[in-house]
Design an enzyme around this catalytic site. Structure first.
Site, PDB file in Angstrom:
ATOM      1  N   ASN A 148      84.284  45.982 -31.148  1.00 25.98           N
ATOM      2  CA  ASN A 148      85.069  46.349 -32.333  1.00 25.98           C
ATOM      3  C   ASN A 148      86.575  46.379 -32.111  1.00 25.98           C
ATOM      4  O   ASN A 148      87.339  46.418 -33.069  1.00 25.98           O
ATOM      5  CB  ASN A 148      84.620  47.717 -32.856  1.00 25.98           C
ATOM      6  CG  ASN A 148      83.204  47.685 -33.398  1.00 25.98           C
ATOM      7  OD1 ASN A 148      82.510  46.680 -33.297  1.00 25.98           O
ATOM      8  ND2 ASN A 148      82.777  48.781 -33.983  1.00 25.98           N
ATOM      9  N   PHE A 195      85.098  46.804 -25.780  1.00 24.82           N
ATOM     10  CA  PHE A 195      83.954  46.796 -26.676  1.00 24.82           C
ATOM     11  C   PHE A 195      84.299  45.949 -27.902  1.00 24.82           C
ATOM     12  O   PHE A 195      85.463  45.767 -28.256  1.00 24.82           O
ATOM     13  CB  PHE A 195      83.474  48.203 -27.054  1.00 24.82           C
ATOM     14  CG  PHE A 195      82.739  48.878 -25.915  1.00 24.82           C
ATOM     15  CD1 PHE A 195      81.387  48.664 -25.709  1.00 24.82           C
ATOM     16  CD2 PHE A 195      83.433  49.702 -25.023  1.00 24.82           C
ATOM     17  CE1 PHE A 195      80.729  49.261 -24.638  1.00 24.82           C
ATOM     18  CE2 PHE A 195      82.782  50.296 -23.959  1.00 24.82           C
ATOM     19  CZ  PHE A 195      81.420  50.067 -23.765  1.00 24.82           C
ATOM     20  N   HIS A 254      74.584  39.577 -28.679  1.00 24.96           N
ATOM     21  CA  HIS A 254      75.989  39.792 -29.031  1.00 24.96           C
ATOM     22  C   HIS A 254      76.932  39.318 -27.928  1.00 24.96           C
ATOM     23  O   HIS A 254      78.130  39.151 -28.162  1.00 24.96           O
ATOM     24  CB  HIS A 254      76.214  41.294 -29.277  1.00 24.96           C
ATOM     25  CG  HIS A 254      77.047  41.603 -30.482  1.00 24.96           C
ATOM     26  ND1 HIS A 254      77.306  40.708 -31.505  1.00 24.96           N
ATOM     27  CD2 HIS A 254      77.704  42.755 -30.842  1.00 24.96           C
ATOM     28  CE1 HIS A 254      78.061  41.287 -32.429  1.00 24.96           C
ATOM     29  NE2 HIS A 254      78.326  42.520 -32.043  1.00 24.96           N
ATOM     30  N   TYR A 274      74.650  45.521 -21.461  1.00 25.02           N
ATOM     31  CA  TYR A 274      74.769  44.580 -22.578  1.00 25.02           C
ATOM     32  C   TYR A 274      74.772  43.114 -22.144  1.00 25.02           C
ATOM     33  O   TYR A 274      74.838  42.220 -22.997  1.00 25.02           O
ATOM     34  CB  TYR A 274      76.071  44.844 -23.349  1.00 25.02           C
ATOM     35  CG  TYR A 274      76.197  46.250 -23.877  1.00 25.02           C
ATOM     36  CD1 TYR A 274      75.540  46.643 -25.041  1.00 25.02           C
ATOM     37  CD2 TYR A 274      76.987  47.196 -23.222  1.00 25.02           C
ATOM     38  CE1 TYR A 274      75.660  47.938 -25.530  1.00 25.02           C
ATOM     39  CE2 TYR A 274      77.116  48.491 -23.704  1.00 25.02           C
ATOM     40  CZ  TYR A 274      76.448  48.851 -24.862  1.00 25.02           C
ATOM     41  OH  TYR A 274      76.571  50.136 -25.339  1.00 25.02           O
ATOM     42  N   ASN A 289      82.386  42.096 -36.377  1.00 24.22           N
ATOM     43  CA  ASN A 289      83.370  43.119 -35.991  1.00 24.22           C
ATOM     44  C   ASN A 289      84.379  42.640 -34.954  1.00 24.22           C
ATOM     45  O   ASN A 289      85.538  43.062 -34.965  1.00 24.22           O
ATOM     46  CB  ASN A 289      82.657  44.374 -35.499  1.00 24.22           C
ATOM     47  CG  ASN A 289      82.006  45.140 -36.630  1.00 24.22           C
ATOM     48  OD1 ASN A 289      82.431  45.059 -37.782  1.00 24.22           O
ATOM     49  ND2 ASN A 289      80.948  45.881 -36.311  1.00 24.22           N
ATOM     50  N   ASP A 291      78.905  34.970 -31.175  1.00 20.20           N
ATOM     51  CA  ASP A 291      77.561  34.859 -31.740  1.00 20.20           C
ATOM     52  C   ASP A 291      77.655  34.675 -33.248  1.00 20.20           C
ATOM     53  O   ASP A 291      78.539  35.216 -33.894  1.00 20.20           O
ATOM     54  CB  ASP A 291      76.742  36.105 -31.399  1.00 20.20           C
ATOM     55  CG  ASP A 291      77.407  37.395 -31.867  1.00 20.20           C
ATOM     56  OD1 ASP A 291      78.566  37.643 -31.496  1.00 20.20           O
ATOM     57  OD2 ASP A 291      76.767  38.153 -32.633  1.00 20.20           O
TER      58      ASP A 291
END
Length: 227
Positions: free
Chosen positions: A66, A64, A19, A14, A112, A91
């Protein structure tokens, strides 16, 4: 102490995602200002340093996106911080790529990571909204934010990161205007002061009475003297 939180997802898969622009910003700050090596604590990667007379803790949650609030809440409790001491860099779909805005408090707008932070510490923290643009349709958002920045975006992305690092001291001291100015100088630098201005356009203010240029030959001018 100020707690700067960058939002993103952990792991090399990632690392260059849209993000993860919050992670990228903290990496640039740490690199530019000589912060301590990253280490694991508070379910996050953390780095410490000082900029502009302010002590800073940089935090990249490894839970992560969330569940970002878990890490933020843990660090806040340990250092006895309040939401007013927290700045979250994330972001922002609703800003054009390369744009940056500072905001105090407010809603999470469906993000989120912010939603999770709201649940753990409330809404009264500062945010630095980093524009990544919108794919055009809400159904395309998930795939869009989890894709890497294309090569075409590298120039503005690098300028934005450098601007954030330049303005870190101002941001840490609560001067959002000075921070935004530092970012603007990188993203949209002013024209060089050494460039020569164009000469002013010559205008004839009295064209009706202006004499015609004397096109007579020297001999004609001499003969006119004896008339």
């Amino acid at each position: 102490m100020k707690l700067f939180v960058g939002l993103g997802n952990p792991g090399s898969k990632y690392a260059r995602n849209r993000h993860n622009i919050g992670f990228m910003a903290l990496d640039e700050i740490a690199r530019d200002h000589g912060f301590s090596p990253w280490k694991s604590k508070f379910q996050a990667q953390i780095s410490e340093g000082s900029v502009g007379g302010a002590k800073l803790l940089l935090l990249k949650p490894q839970t992560f996106m969330n569940n970002s609030g878990q890490s933020v809440g843990e660090a806040m409790r340990f250092y006895k911080l309040t939401p007013a001491d927290v700045v979250v860099l994330h972001d922002e779909l609703d800003l054009a790529p390369g744009k940056c805005r500072v905001k105090q408090g407010g809603g999470h707008a469906g993000h989120n990571g912010l939603r999770s932070i709201h649940a753990h510490i409330g809404a009264e923290y500062a945010r630095v909204r980093l524009g990544i643009g919108h794919p055009g349709h809400k159904d395309a958002v998930s795939g869009y934010v989890l894709r890497d920045f294309p090569k075409a975006d590298e120039t503005w992305l690098d300028d934005l990161m450098r601007g954030i690092a330049d303005g870190t001291g101002a941001l840490a001291n609560g001067d959002g205007g000075k921070f935004m100015n530092a970012v603007s100088l990188r993203v949209a630098p002013p024209r060089s002061s050494t460039s020569k201005p164009k000469p002013p356009k010559q205008t004839d203010t009295n064209t009706d009475n202006a004499p015609d240029s004397d096109a007579r030959s020297p001999m004609e001018k001499l003969m006119d003297k004896f008339r």
